[in-house]
Design an enzyme around this catalytic site. Structure first.
Site, PDB file in Angstrom:
ATOM      1  N   ASP A 237     -19.917  17.596  -1.180  1.00  0.00           N
ATOM      2  CA  ASP A 237     -21.050  18.560  -1.352  1.00  0.00           C
ATOM      3  C   ASP A 237     -20.723  19.787  -0.837  1.00  0.00           C
ATOM      4  OD1 ASP A 237     -21.158  17.233   0.986  1.00  0.00           O
ATOM      5  OD2 ASP A 237     -22.883  18.081   1.791  1.00  0.00           O
TER       6      ASP A 237
ATOM      7  N   HIS B 217     -19.333  28.800   3.541  1.00  0.00           N
ATOM      8  CA  HIS B 217     -20.603  28.733   3.329  1.00  0.00           C
ATOM      9  C   HIS B 217     -21.094  30.265   2.837  1.00  0.00           C
ATOM     10  CE1 HIS B 217     -21.507  25.099   6.205  1.00  0.00           C
ATOM     11  NE2 HIS B 217     -20.617  24.968   5.332  1.00  0.00           N
TER      12      HIS B 217
ATOM     13  N   ASP C  29     -10.833  18.609   6.151  1.00  0.00           N
ATOM     14  CA  ASP C  29     -11.956  19.789   6.359  1.00  0.00           C
ATOM     15  C   ASP C  29     -11.894  20.632   7.354  1.00  0.00           C
ATOM     16  OD1 ASP C  29     -14.517  20.461   5.711  1.00  0.00           O
ATOM     17  OD2 ASP C  29     -15.586  18.910   6.810  1.00  0.00           O
TER      18      ASP C  29
ATOM     19  N   ASP D 144     -14.742  24.316   0.713  1.00  0.00           N
ATOM     20  CA  ASP D 144     -15.467  23.474   1.935  1.00  0.00           C
ATOM     21  C   ASP D 144     -16.456  22.501   0.953  1.00  0.00           C
ATOM     22  OD1 ASP D 144     -16.459  22.202   3.937  1.00  0.00           O
ATOM     23  OD2 ASP D 144     -17.817  23.622   4.705  1.00  0.00           O
TER      24      ASP D 144
ATOM     25  N   GLU E 128     -22.281  15.628   3.401  1.00  0.00           N
ATOM     26  CA  GLU E 128     -21.772  16.099   4.753  1.00  0.00           C
ATOM     27  C   GLU E 128     -22.529  17.230   5.214  1.00  0.00           C
ATOM     28  OE1 GLU E 128     -18.816  17.863   7.628  1.00  0.00           O
ATOM     29  OE2 GLU E 128     -19.763  18.792   5.775  1.00  0.00           O
ATOM     30  N   GLU E 129     -22.669  18.206   4.405  1.00  0.00           N
ATOM     31  CA  GLU E 129     -23.232  19.443   4.876  1.00  0.00           C
ATOM     32  C   GLU E 129     -24.552  19.378   5.492  1.00  0.00           C
ATOM     33  OE1 GLU E 129     -21.452  21.987   5.360  1.00  0.00           O
ATOM     34  OE2 GLU E 129     -19.890  22.175   3.831  1.00  0.00           O
TER      35      GLU E 129
ATOM     36  N   HIS F 165     -15.324  15.716   1.670  1.00  0.00           N
ATOM     37  CA  HIS F 165     -16.821  15.485   1.276  1.00  0.00           C
ATOM     38  C   HIS F 165     -16.972  16.261  -0.084  1.00  0.00           C
ATOM     39  CE1 HIS F 165     -18.073  19.705   2.813  1.00  0.00           C
ATOM     40  NE2 HIS F 165     -17.453  19.246   3.721  1.00  0.00           N
TER      41      HIS F 165
END
Length: 411
Positions: free
Chosen positions: A81, A381, A199, A142, A176-177, A79
Site C-alpha cells: 500500500d 508520502h 522499507d 514507499d 502498513e501505512e 508493503h
C-alpha cells in the site's frame, strides 16, 4: 525474465494501492490486491511454485534452499500500500538520467521542486538515475522500491543456483501505512525464523530500533445547557478539550523534538457542548518514557477538570507497537549478518533509529525478529518523493549478500 529493478519499479508504481484508514476491512482497499495478483504471477513465472495471494491481500512465496547446511529460514518483507497522505492515482514516473546536480523541477507542476538544500542526499547522486513523479502524485517508492528489490533478488537467486542459500521466504503485506500491516499475517504459514523489512531510506542505513507507540483517547462529558440560562451551570466540553490541548507541553511535540526524544501529539479533536473527544499518539524509544508522558497528560486532564466539577472524563491508552530493539537484542546474529552483507555490497553500514514504526515492529513482537533495510527512497508520502536507481541496485546486492552470509555462517 531479465527485468531490472527499475523495470519492475516502474511497473509497480503505476498500480494505485493507496490504503484507507476509515475502512474497517483488510485490505482496507480492494485495489491493493491488483498489485498482489501481479506479484503472484511474476513469482510463479520465476519458479516460486507456492506463490499465492490470501484473502487479506498478503502475498506469500518460498525460494527453496539449495544447501545441505541447516540454515534458518529468512523472510524478506515489503508493503504494497501507499500512504493516504497524498494521492497515488495515475502516477506518472519520470526519470532524470545521469543526474548532474541542482534542483529538480517536476514536469506537470513547476511549483513542485526537489531542492538540494531540502534534500541533501541528492549531493550523493551525481551520475545516478533519479526517479521522481510529475508533481501531481506521490511516487510510491514507499514501499514499491522494496518490493522491486525483493523481486529482483528473487529472480537473481532463481537464475543462479550457484549462489548457496537456505530457505528464503517472501512476504508482501497490505495496509502498513495505516498501522495494520501485520494484523493478518500468518507466521505459521510463513515459516520463517528471522525476517528483514525492505522499507528504509538512505543507502547503507540499517535500522534495529523504532519508537514504542501508544494511542491515547480522552473522552469528556460536559454539562449541556441552554446558553440563555447557562450562568454558573454550563460546562462546555469543547472548551474543556481545548484547554487540555493548549496545556500540552510545547517541548514534547513532534515539531520540537528529534533524535531519541519522544513526543505527545494530538491528532484529532471533535465534539459538541455536551461531549468532546481528543485523540493523541504518544511516542518514545523506551516504554518508561511512554508511561511518564501518559501520566503527564492525565495529570493535565485532572487539573483542568477541577474547574469543571459537573463534568467527567475517560482516559484510555491503547498499545500500538513496541520498539523492536528489545527483541532484536536477543538475536544479535540478525544484525551482525546484515551489517556484514552491507559491507560486502561495498557500503558502510550505518545503524539508524526510526522515529516511527514498520511492519518489523509488529512482526518482531509476533515472533519474527525483523530489522529494516534501506531501499534508496526519499521524501516519502509527498509529491517530492524520489528514488535512485543505483541505490535500489545496491539494496538488491545487499539482499543477495545477506542470504549468502546466513548460509556461510550456518552449521
Amino acid at each position: 525474465m531479465s527485468d531490472t529493478v527499475l523495470d519492475r519499479f516502474l511497473r509497480y508504481v503505476v498500480i494505485d494501492t493507496q490504503s484507507d484508514p476509515s475502512s474497517m476491512s483488510q485490505p482496507s482497499t480492494e485495489k491493493q490486491k491488483n498489485l498482489g495478483r501481479v506479484l503472484v504471477d511474476e513469482l510463479l513465472a520465476l519458479g516460486l511454485a507456492d506463490a499465492h495471494l490470501d484473502e487479506h491481500g498478503n502475498v506469500y512465496a518460498t525460494i527453496p534452499a539449495n544447501t545441505d547446511k541447516s540454515v534458518p529460514a529468512i523472510c524478506f518483507c515489503s508493503h504494497m500500500d501507499t500512504a493516504p497522505d497524498f494521492t497515488g492515482t495515475n502516477v506518472k514516473p519520470q526519470i532524470v538520467r545521469n543526474y548532474q546536480g541542482g534542483d529538480i523541477v517536476l514536469t506537470a507542476d513547476s511549483s513542485q521542486v526537489i531542492k538540494v538544500d531540502a534534500h541533501p542526499q541528492l549531493k550523493n547522486q551525481i551520475g545516478n538515475d533519479i526517479v521522481t513523479t510529475d508533481g501531481t502524485t506521490l511516487l510510491g517508492a514507499d514501499d514499491k522500491a522494496g518490493i522491486a528489490e525483493i523481486m529482483t533478488a528473487a529472480a537473481t537467486l532463481m537464475a543462479n543456483p550457484d549462489i548457496r542459500h537456505g530457505i528464503v521466504k517472501i512476504l508482501f503485506t497490505t495496509d502498513e501505512e495505516i498501522g495494520r500491516g501485520a494484523d493478518k499475517v500468518d507466521l505459521k504459514k510463513l515459516g520463517a525464523q528471522f525476517g528483514y523489512t525492505l522499507d528504509g531510506s538512505t543507502v547503507g542505513e540499517i535500522e534495529n530500533e523504532t519508537f514504542s507507540a501508544d494511542g491515547v483517547t480522552i473522552e469528556i462529558t460536559g454539562v449541556a445547557m441552554h446558553p440563555g440560562y447557562a450562568k454558573d451551570r454550563m460546562e462546555n466540553a469543547i472548551k474543556i478539550a481545548s484547554e487540555i490541548v493548549s496545556r500540552l507541553p510545547k517541548n514534547l511535540a513532534p515539531e520540537t523534538t528529534e533524535g531519541k526524544q519522544g513526543f505527545i501529539h494530538p491528532v484529532s479533536i471533535s465534539g459538541a457542548m455536551e461531549g468532546a473527544r481528543i485523540e493523541l499518539i504518544i511516542r518514545d524509544f523506551i516504554d518508561e518514557g511512554l508511561a511518564e508522558m501518559e501520566k503527564l497528560v492525565e495529570s493535565i486532564v485532572k487539573d483542568v477538570m477541577t474547574s469543571y466539577p459537573g463534568s467527567t472524563y475517560r482516559f484510555t491508552v491503547k498499545n500500538q507497537y513496541r520498539n523492536m530493539k528489545q527483541v532484536l537484542d536477543r538475536h544479535p546474529e540478525v544484525m551482525d549478518n546484515l551489517a556484514e552483507a552491507v559491507r560486502r555490497a561495498g557500503l558502510t553500514p550505518v545503524l539508524h533509529s526510526i522515529r516511527g514504526g514498520t511492519d518489523g515492529s509488529r512482526l518482531s513482537y509476533m515472533g519474527l525478529p525483523c530489522p529494516n533495510i534501506f531501499t534508496g527512497g526519499h521524501a516519502y508520502h509527498s509529491p517530492l518523493e524520489w528514488v535512485s536507481v543505483q541505490d535500489m541496485e545496491a539494496s538488491v546486492k545487499t539482499i543477495i549478500e545477506l542470504v549468502k552470509v546466513w548460509e556461510e555462517r550456518a552449521d
